[in-house]
Scaffold this motif. Structure first.
Motif, short mmCIF file in Angstrom:
data_model
loop_
_atom_site.label_atom_id
_atom_site.label_comp_id
_atom_site.label_asym_id
_atom_site.label_seq_id
_atom_site.Cartn_x
_atom_site.Cartn_y
_atom_site.Cartn_z
N ASN A 114 -57.58 -33.99 -53.52
CA ASN A 114 -58.85 -34.37 -54.15
C ASN A 114 -59.34 -33.32 -55.14
N ILE A 115 -59.11 -32.05 -54.82
CA ILE A 115 -59.54 -30.97 -55.72
C ILE A 115 -58.82 -31.10 -57.06
N PHE A 148 -63.35 -23.52 -55.49
CA PHE A 148 -63.27 -24.96 -55.25
C PHE A 148 -64.08 -25.27 -53.99
N ASN A 149 -64.37 -26.54 -53.82
CA ASN A 149 -65.10 -26.95 -52.62
C ASN A 149 -64.14 -26.88 -51.43
N VAL A 150 -64.38 -25.94 -50.54
CA VAL A 150 -63.43 -25.69 -49.46
C VAL A 150 -63.35 -26.84 -48.46
N PHE A 151 -64.31 -27.76 -48.53
CA PHE A 151 -64.29 -28.90 -47.59
C PHE A 151 -63.49 -30.09 -48.14
N GLU A 152 -63.16 -30.01 -49.42
CA GLU A 152 -62.38 -31.10 -50.04
C GLU A 152 -60.90 -30.95 -49.69
#
Lengths: 309, 256
Positions: free
Chosen positions: A99-100, A91-95
């Motif tokens: 939101n994920i 997953f996008n670790v900055f999200e």
């Protein structure tokens, strides 16, 4: 249509670039509502198989049906029915955590109002609700695994596939994840397929199992049937004082004893009672402090299978 | 399926906008500062010593090209970095395991790139208003050329990201292809200054058509007929779009 089966795989073959064969004409069936384990050593082909089921890997040949839908003819229908928890965090670790999960729901065409309800439900079920606004990179390893489970469930798939779901998580979290998965299977009727290195996990959770090695299914059946075929089980006795005997000793009925300094290992064929070992210990005046199984039975059987292969 | 893909499309666009707005210091402010520097140095300081170009002051002449440069670079960068980050972090797999169609994925990323490109273009235009109070002569043509150019370079960014294997690979095209072509595409000069041979060479540069089409929209005059701009833009959209769709369909560079 094959409505009663969650998964039918027929003659599935995968060759990677460089003529590396990952899967060789694999046949596999999983019943609807089953809790199924796919076991195999590293590089056996488990992840390739899961990759093909979840559309991340293109197959070379063969057929796959998920709840009766052909993966080639109805790929979107198949993807709707599968929830994937991969081995590595993807997953996008900055999200943020919420939101994920919400974004994954959006990819499955779920409206935002419904997605928000489900996100709350699954994050609460997986003890992540308090972290909903936190960036995913700030989560612990166990939390990240639970986040991937919440994400895989948000579109409410019939088939949940978990690739090594408890790798690297501590025992307490592993047990709570087991309870969660058991409930999903028993109370919500979800079909679950998991690959694992923890054979205790497969023995504890799963009803059916397939063993894959070198890209081929070498054994398939119920966990109970496979366990009954396990040829031996080894027990370890921690003893008070070093035994007089050393080395190996046969005890009859195929029992083999192995003496070490303050331990005794007894390898006992399936179906043979422990009595003769206990009688031997009593006769030899060997005081036992504790006793345990050296490895679980499925592990023993698995190693026997893989060694034979 | 249409409803599913509409929801998925909105999700991808929302995610893309959220991404570039979260890192606005990296994505939005540098183009504005660059534009300011170009306008001060080339337009104000050097431009004041040049009489006119294309019938307008030099500062006014370069303004459309500077806006277009921001649109091109940022559309490209948005899609290439977002898509490649998705590959790198494997978050692209979230999309690949879902029932969303390849066309929806493509349109979602391209729309994200266009949003950033046009936002940067707007900000640069606002900065430029501080130097030259030029109002677009043909607002619809201006917007259409900007949007189509943004689509072209968003598609280019996506193709680059699919083929890239490292972050270095997504900086090669902007540094060694886009930047030279943009500078040679008539931002700072009219191709009428070039001799016949070099004019012919310059006309092989597709960015020349985009900058001049955009300049026509703002100033009402250009070195290139407007029809040529739209033909080039349309051909590039069709060509790059079909390559991008083919890549997504085969899974080349994305799937195992």
């Amino acid at each position: 249509m094959n409505g009663e089966k969650a998964l039918i795989i027929h003659q599935l073959h995968k060759t990677y670039a460089g003529d590396v064969i990952a899967l060789k004409q694999v046949d596999l069936e999983v019943e609807k509502g089953d809790f199924f384990a796919l076991l195999g050593p590293n590089g056996a082909g488990k992840s390739t198989l899961i990759g093909i089921l979840s559309s991340l890997v293109n197959k070379t040949s063969g057929q796959v049906h998920v709840f009766g839908h052909d993966i080639d003819k109805h790929p979107a229908a198949v993807r709707k029915m599968i929830g994937l928890v991969p081995q590595e965090f993807n997953f996008n670790v900055f999200e943020s955590v919420a939101n994920i999960v919400m974004t994954s729901a959006g990819y499955h065409g779920i409206k935002r109002s419904v997605a928000a309800e489900r996100t709350e439900r699954y994050l609460k079920l997986l003890d992540l609700w308090d972290k909903r606004s936190a960036a995913a990179r700030t989560l612990s390893g166990g939390m990240k695994r639970r986040l991937m489970i919440a994400r895989a469930l948000v579109h409410e798939p019939g088939l949940l596939i978990l690739d090594e779901p408890t790798a690297g998580v501590d025992i307490e979290i592993r047990r709570s994840m087991w309870d969660f998965l058991r409930k999903l299977n028993e109370e919500e009727g979800k079909t679950i397929i998991l690959t694992t290195h923890y054979l205790e996990e497969a023995e504890s959770l799963c009803r059916n199992v397939a063993v894959i090695n070198h890209g081929e299914i070498i054994e398939q059946g119920s966990v109970a049937r496979l366990l009954s075929r396990a040829m031996t089980q080894t027990f370890v006795f921690d003893i008070e004082q070093p035994a007089k005997a050393t080395g190996h000793q046969a005890l009859g009925d195929g029992i083999q004893l192995k003496f070490m300094d303050d331990q005794l290992e007894a390898e006992i064929p399936t179906g043979v009672p422990l009595d003769s070992v206990l009688d031997f210990l009593r006769k030899e005046n060997i005081q036992v402090n504790s006793m345990r199984a050296k490895s679980n039975r499925l592990e023993t059987f698995f190693l026997q299978l893989v060694d034979q292969d | 399926m249409l409803a599913l893909n509409l929801t998925a499309f909105r999700t991808i666009v929302r995610k893309e906008i959220r991404r570039f707005m979260r890192i606005w210091v990296q994505t939005i402010t540098p183009p504005a500062i660059n534009a300011l520097l170009y306008l001060v140095i080339f337009g104000g300081l050097i431009g004041s010593r040049i009489s006119e170009m294309g019938g307008v002051s030099y500062l006014t002449f370069i303004m459309p090209g500077i806006i277009m440069m921001g649109i091109i670079m940022n559309s490209y960068a948005n899609v290439s970095s977002s898509f490649f980050s998705g590959k790198f972090q494997r978050s692209i797999e979230e999309m690949l395991v879902s029932p969303v169609s390849n066309l929806t994925i493509l349109l979602g990323f391209i729309t994200g790139g266009v949003c950033r490109g046009l936002l940067v273009g707007f900000i640069v235009a606002v900065v430029a208003l501080g130097f030259t109070q030029t109002v677009p002569a043909h607002p619809l043509i201006t917007l259409l050329v900007a949007t189509m150019a943004s689509v072209v370079f968003s598609l280019g960014g996506l193709i680059n990201a699919v083929l890239a294997r490292s972050f270095d690979d997504i900086s090669i095209i902007p540094n060694f292809v886009l930047t030279p072509l943009t500078y040679l595409g008539g931002i700072f000069f009219s191709i009428e200054l070039l001799s016949g041979f070099w004019q012919a060479i310059a006309k092989l540069n597709p960015i020349l058509y985009m900058i001049n089409g955009f300049r026509f929209g703002i100033l009402g005059s250009s070195d290139i007929p407007l029809l040529h701009t739209f033909v080039v833009l349309l051909l590039f959209i069709l060509f790059l779009g079909s390559i991008a769709m083919r890549m997504l369909s085969t899974g080349k560079g994305i799937k195992g």
